[in-house]
Design an enzyme around this catalytic site. Structure first.
Site, PDB file in Angstrom:
ATOM      1  N   GLY A  22     -12.399 -51.775  32.507  1.00 48.18           N
ATOM      2  CA  GLY A  22     -11.220 -52.357  33.160  1.00 48.18           C
ATOM      3  C   GLY A  22     -10.719 -53.657  32.543  1.00 48.18           C
ATOM      4  O   GLY A  22      -9.736 -54.214  33.015  1.00 48.18           O
ATOM      5  N   ARG A  46     -18.528 -53.794  28.925  1.00 52.80           N
ATOM      6  CA  ARG A  46     -19.672 -54.381  28.221  1.00 52.80           C
ATOM      7  C   ARG A  46     -19.462 -55.866  27.918  1.00 52.80           C
ATOM      8  O   ARG A  46     -20.391 -56.648  27.912  1.00 52.80           O
ATOM      9  CB  ARG A  46     -19.920 -53.621  26.911  1.00 52.80           C
ATOM     10  CG  ARG A  46     -20.712 -52.346  27.129  1.00 52.80           C
ATOM     11  CD  ARG A  46     -20.974 -51.625  25.826  1.00 52.80           C
ATOM     12  NE  ARG A  46     -19.757 -51.030  25.284  1.00 52.80           N
ATOM     13  CZ  ARG A  46     -19.697 -50.396  24.119  1.00 52.80           C
ATOM     14  NH1 ARG A  46     -20.760 -50.303  23.354  1.00 52.80           N
ATOM     15  NH2 ARG A  46     -18.572 -49.867  23.712  1.00 52.80           N
ATOM     16  N   TYR A 153      -7.134 -32.556  25.213  1.00 52.52           N
ATOM     17  CA  TYR A 153      -8.085 -31.709  24.471  1.00 52.52           C
ATOM     18  C   TYR A 153      -9.404 -31.482  25.232  1.00 52.52           C
ATOM     19  O   TYR A 153     -10.284 -30.789  24.737  1.00 52.52           O
ATOM     20  CB  TYR A 153      -8.295 -32.209  23.031  1.00 52.52           C
ATOM     21  CG  TYR A 153      -8.882 -33.595  22.847  1.00 52.52           C
ATOM     22  CD1 TYR A 153     -10.199 -33.879  23.183  1.00 52.52           C
ATOM     23  CD2 TYR A 153      -8.127 -34.616  22.266  1.00 52.52           C
ATOM     24  CE1 TYR A 153     -10.750 -35.130  22.984  1.00 52.52           C
ATOM     25  CE2 TYR A 153      -8.660 -35.879  22.067  1.00 52.52           C
ATOM     26  CZ  TYR A 153      -9.970 -36.129  22.430  1.00 52.52           C
ATOM     27  OH  TYR A 153     -10.516 -37.374  22.227  1.00 52.52           O
ATOM     28  N   PRO A 194      -3.908 -38.291  29.759  1.00 51.41           N
ATOM     29  CA  PRO A 194      -2.781 -38.957  29.096  1.00 51.41           C
ATOM     30  C   PRO A 194      -2.648 -38.496  27.644  1.00 51.41           C
ATOM     31  O   PRO A 194      -3.644 -38.263  26.973  1.00 51.41           O
ATOM     32  CB  PRO A 194      -3.162 -40.444  29.136  1.00 51.41           C
ATOM     33  CG  PRO A 194      -4.482 -40.535  29.833  1.00 51.41           C
ATOM     34  CD  PRO A 194      -5.081 -39.166  29.838  1.00 51.41           C
ATOM     35  N   GLY A 195      -1.420 -38.405  27.177  1.00 55.55           N
ATOM     36  CA  GLY A 195      -1.170 -38.263  25.736  1.00 55.55           C
ATOM     37  C   GLY A 195      -1.307 -39.639  25.114  1.00 55.55           C
ATOM     38  O   GLY A 195      -1.961 -40.522  25.690  1.00 55.55           O
ATOM     39  N   PRO A 196      -0.708 -39.852  23.943  1.00 60.81           N
ATOM     40  CA  PRO A 196      -0.841 -41.180  23.332  1.00 60.81           C
ATOM     41  C   PRO A 196      -0.107 -42.277  24.106  1.00 60.81           C
ATOM     42  O   PRO A 196       1.100 -42.197  24.315  1.00 60.81           O
ATOM     43  CB  PRO A 196      -0.205 -41.000  21.941  1.00 60.81           C
ATOM     44  CG  PRO A 196       0.046 -39.559  21.769  1.00 60.81           C
ATOM     45  CD  PRO A 196       0.034 -38.904  23.105  1.00 60.81           C
ATOM     46  N   ARG A 205      -8.620 -46.938  16.387  1.00 65.25           N
ATOM     47  CA  ARG A 205      -9.633 -45.958  15.994  1.00 65.25           C
ATOM     48  C   ARG A 205      -9.048 -44.596  15.645  1.00 65.25           C
ATOM     49  O   ARG A 205      -9.617 -43.859  14.853  1.00 65.25           O
ATOM     50  CB  ARG A 205     -10.634 -45.766  17.128  1.00 65.25           C
ATOM     51  CG  ARG A 205     -11.511 -46.963  17.359  1.00 65.25           C
ATOM     52  CD  ARG A 205     -12.429 -46.756  18.542  1.00 65.25           C
ATOM     53  NE  ARG A 205     -13.378 -47.849  18.647  1.00 65.25           N
ATOM     54  CZ  ARG A 205     -13.118 -48.996  19.287  1.00 65.25           C
ATOM     55  NH1 ARG A 205     -11.965 -49.185  19.885  1.00 65.25           N
ATOM     56  NH2 ARG A 205     -14.031 -49.952  19.331  1.00 65.25           N
TER      57      ARG A 205
HETATM   58  N1  COA Z   1     -17.746 -42.565  12.178  1.00 65.31           N
HETATM   59  C1  COA Z   1     -18.984 -42.025  12.168  1.00 65.31           C
HETATM   60  N2  COA Z   1     -20.038 -42.556  12.831  1.00 65.31           N
HETATM   61  C2  COA Z   1     -19.802 -43.678  13.555  1.00 65.31           C
HETATM   62  C3  COA Z   1     -18.538 -44.288  13.617  1.00 65.31           C
HETATM   63  C4  COA Z   1     -17.488 -43.689  12.871  1.00 65.31           C
HETATM   64  N3  COA Z   1     -16.248 -44.212  12.888  1.00 65.31           N
HETATM   65  N4  COA Z   1     -18.636 -45.390  14.414  1.00 65.31           N
HETATM   66  C5  COA Z   1     -19.915 -45.452  14.834  1.00 65.31           C
HETATM   67  N5  COA Z   1     -20.610 -44.437  14.305  1.00 65.31           N
HETATM   68  C6  COA Z   1     -22.023 -44.173  14.477  1.00 65.31           C
HETATM   69  C7  COA Z   1     -22.883 -45.301  13.938  1.00 65.31           C
HETATM   70  O1  COA Z   1     -23.063 -45.175  12.532  1.00 65.31           O
HETATM   71  C8  COA Z   1     -24.156 -45.083  14.728  1.00 65.31           C
HETATM   72  O2  COA Z   1     -24.911 -44.024  14.217  1.00 65.31           O
HETATM   73  P1  COA Z   1     -26.258 -44.280  13.304  1.00 65.31           P
HETATM   74  O3  COA Z   1     -27.147 -45.140  14.157  1.00 65.31           O
HETATM   75  O4  COA Z   1     -26.787 -42.916  13.056  1.00 65.31           O
HETATM   76  O5  COA Z   1     -25.745 -44.984  12.075  1.00 65.31           O
HETATM   77  C9  COA Z   1     -23.663 -44.611  16.065  1.00 65.31           C
HETATM   78  O6  COA Z   1     -22.324 -44.127  15.874  1.00 65.31           O
HETATM   79  C10 COA Z   1     -23.633 -45.693  17.090  1.00 65.31           C
HETATM   80  O7  COA Z   1     -22.856 -46.762  16.585  1.00 65.31           O
HETATM   81  P2  COA Z   1     -22.930 -48.211  17.224  1.00 65.31           P
HETATM   82  O8  COA Z   1     -21.802 -49.029  16.693  1.00 65.31           O
HETATM   83  O9  COA Z   1     -24.309 -48.743  17.116  1.00 65.31           O
HETATM   84  O10 COA Z   1     -22.728 -47.807  18.762  1.00 65.31           O
HETATM   85  P3  COA Z   1     -22.189 -48.554  19.969  1.00 65.31           P
HETATM   86  O11 COA Z   1     -22.879 -47.938  21.099  1.00 65.31           O
HETATM   87  O12 COA Z   1     -22.192 -50.016  19.815  1.00 65.31           O
HETATM   88  O13 COA Z   1     -20.615 -48.128  19.969  1.00 65.31           O
HETATM   89  C11 COA Z   1     -18.932 -46.441  19.735  1.00 65.31           C
HETATM   90  C12 COA Z   1     -20.138 -46.940  20.479  1.00 65.31           C
HETATM   91  C13 COA Z   1     -19.378 -45.920  18.386  1.00 65.31           C
HETATM   92  C14 COA Z   1     -18.295 -45.336  20.531  1.00 65.31           C
HETATM   93  C15 COA Z   1     -17.910 -47.575  19.456  1.00 65.31           C
HETATM   94  O14 COA Z   1     -16.828 -47.059  18.731  1.00 65.31           O
HETATM   95  C16 COA Z   1     -17.400 -48.212  20.723  1.00 65.31           C
HETATM   96  O15 COA Z   1     -18.040 -49.098  21.254  1.00 65.31           O
HETATM   97  N6  COA Z   1     -16.259 -47.770  21.240  1.00 65.31           N
HETATM   98  C17 COA Z   1     -15.745 -48.245  22.540  1.00 65.31           C
HETATM   99  C18 COA Z   1     -14.290 -48.365  22.589  1.00 65.31           C
HETATM  100  C19 COA Z   1     -13.541 -47.160  22.170  1.00 65.31           C
HETATM  101  O16 COA Z   1     -14.018 -46.303  21.438  1.00 65.31           O
HETATM  102  N7  COA Z   1     -12.325 -47.064  22.623  1.00 65.31           N
HETATM  103  C20 COA Z   1     -11.440 -45.984  22.280  1.00 65.31           C
HETATM  104  C21 COA Z   1     -11.362 -45.013  23.353  1.00 65.31           C
HETATM  105  S1  COA Z   1     -10.137 -43.799  22.963  1.00 65.31           S
END
Ligand code: COA
Length: 287
Positions: A22, A46, A153, A194-196, A205
């Site tokens: 949030g 977090r 999806y 939601p769409g984009p 990302r």
């Molecule tokens: N492509 C491939 N692997 C990826 C990656 C990418 N773009 N980003 C992260 N990873 C892998 C890491 O290499 C790691 O794997 P490994 O230990 O085998 O190397 C694993 O994912 C975990 O990554 P880490 O950064 O330690 O995890 P985290 O728990 O801190 O983060 C994610 C989680 C990866 C989902 C991070 O992108 C995140 O925090 N996202 C939150 C916000 C978000 O995604 N918002 C968009 C929503 S649409």
């Protein structure tokens, strides 16, 4: 587009809503909107800094809010966060499963930990939060609403975002399962796809560069991305007592993007209409 205000100012009074993720993006927009409509809003995420800033923004406009930092992958952390929010705001009766993780990757290159990270946040995190609130509501004999933010999806799967597709499909199945199971307790569960909608988190990302953005817009018959107020209006309605019979539903809000992808002749919608008509007329047999 100018935001449209269809609701009474007290639409959500009596609601105490927990929103995961949030502090940023769509979660932040939902938190601000719901607080402005009279809900007490507790946000979880977090990182403390954006949570704190969002609560300050809620309070600035007269809303009631609180935050609790937690990683929703940990069920004990979820329970502690809900305890903390309830001690500030009173018993919660709503939840929005909004926190997500996602990235673009070829599936053959995914490490088990990469798959695990996204599925833990999206599927397990949504389950931990849903279970935590559900148990409390049932115990207290309180009714409530639970909404999960999924994606179109979730129903079709999607290439290059496999962990997210698998997890969102699971969240949708959870929504539909519990809508039936918990209807007897007066707990409604719905999902929104939601769409984009531009946010820093998702677009940084999933939308690498302006060319991808242009292509993405071309897949949307409404020819534009969504605006946050359009989503928050839908969410406010679904979380309010204006929709007591709506449960187990998936509501898509995407300018018809998902339908466009499945329709063989949809591409004509993007031609100049006069040119499209001329083209179609040229195929008509002469009499
Ligand atoms: N492509 C491939 N692997 C990826 C990656 C990418 N773009 N980003 C992260 N990873 C892998 C890491 O290499 C790691 O794997 P490994 O230990 O085998 O190397 C694993 O994912 C975990 O990554 P880490 O950064 O330690 O995890 P985290 O728990 O801190 O983060 C994610 C989680 C990866 C989902 C991070 O992108 C995140 O925090 N996202 C939150 C916000 C978000 O995604 N918002 C968009 C929503 S649409």
């Amino acid at each position: 587009m100018e935001p449209f205000e269809p609701f009474r100012k007290d639409l959500l009074s009596g609601k105490t809503t927990i929103i995961t993720g949030g502090g940023t993006g769509l979660g932040r927009s939902m938190a601000l909107r719901m607080a402005a409509l009279g809900a007490k809003v507790g946000i979880v995420g977090r990182r403390p800094a954006p949570l704190e800033e969002t609560v300050a923004a809620m309070r600035k406009t007269g809303g009631q809010g609180a935050f609790a930092p937690a990683d929703i992958r940990e069920p004990e952390a979820v329970a502690r966060a809900v305890d903390a929010l309830e001690s500030e705001l009173g018993p919660a009766n709503q939840l929005i499963n909004n926190a997500a993780g996602n990235f673009l990757a070829a599936s053959e290159d995914l490490s088990p930990n990469a798959f695990n990270s996204v599925v833990q946040i999206v599927l397990y995190g949504s389950f931990h939060c849903t279970r935590e609130l559900g148990r409390r509501l049932i115990e207290r004999q309180q009714t409530g609403e639970i909404l999960s933010i999924v994606t179109s999806y979730a129903q079709t799967g999607s290439a290059f975002v496999l962990p997210s597709a698998v997890a969102k499909a699971g969240v949708l199945a959870m929504t539909r399962s519990l809508a039936v199971e918990w209807a007897a307790y007066g707990i409604r569960l719905n999902a929104v796809a939601p769409g984009p909608f531009p946010t820093e988190g998702a677009f940084s990302r999933l939308m690498p560069g302006s060319e991808m953005e242009k292509q993405a817009r071309r897949r949307i018959p409404s020819r534009r991305f969504g605006e946050h107020w359009e989503l928050t209006n839908l969410v406010a309605y679904l979380m309010s007592d204006a929709s007591p019979y709506q449960t187990g539903d998936l509501v898509t809000i995407d300018g018809a993007e998902a339908l466009f992808s499945g329709q063989q002749f949809a591409g004509f919608a993007h031609l100049d209409r006069a040119a499209a008509k001329e083209l179609m007329a040229s195929l008509k047999p002469k009499r």
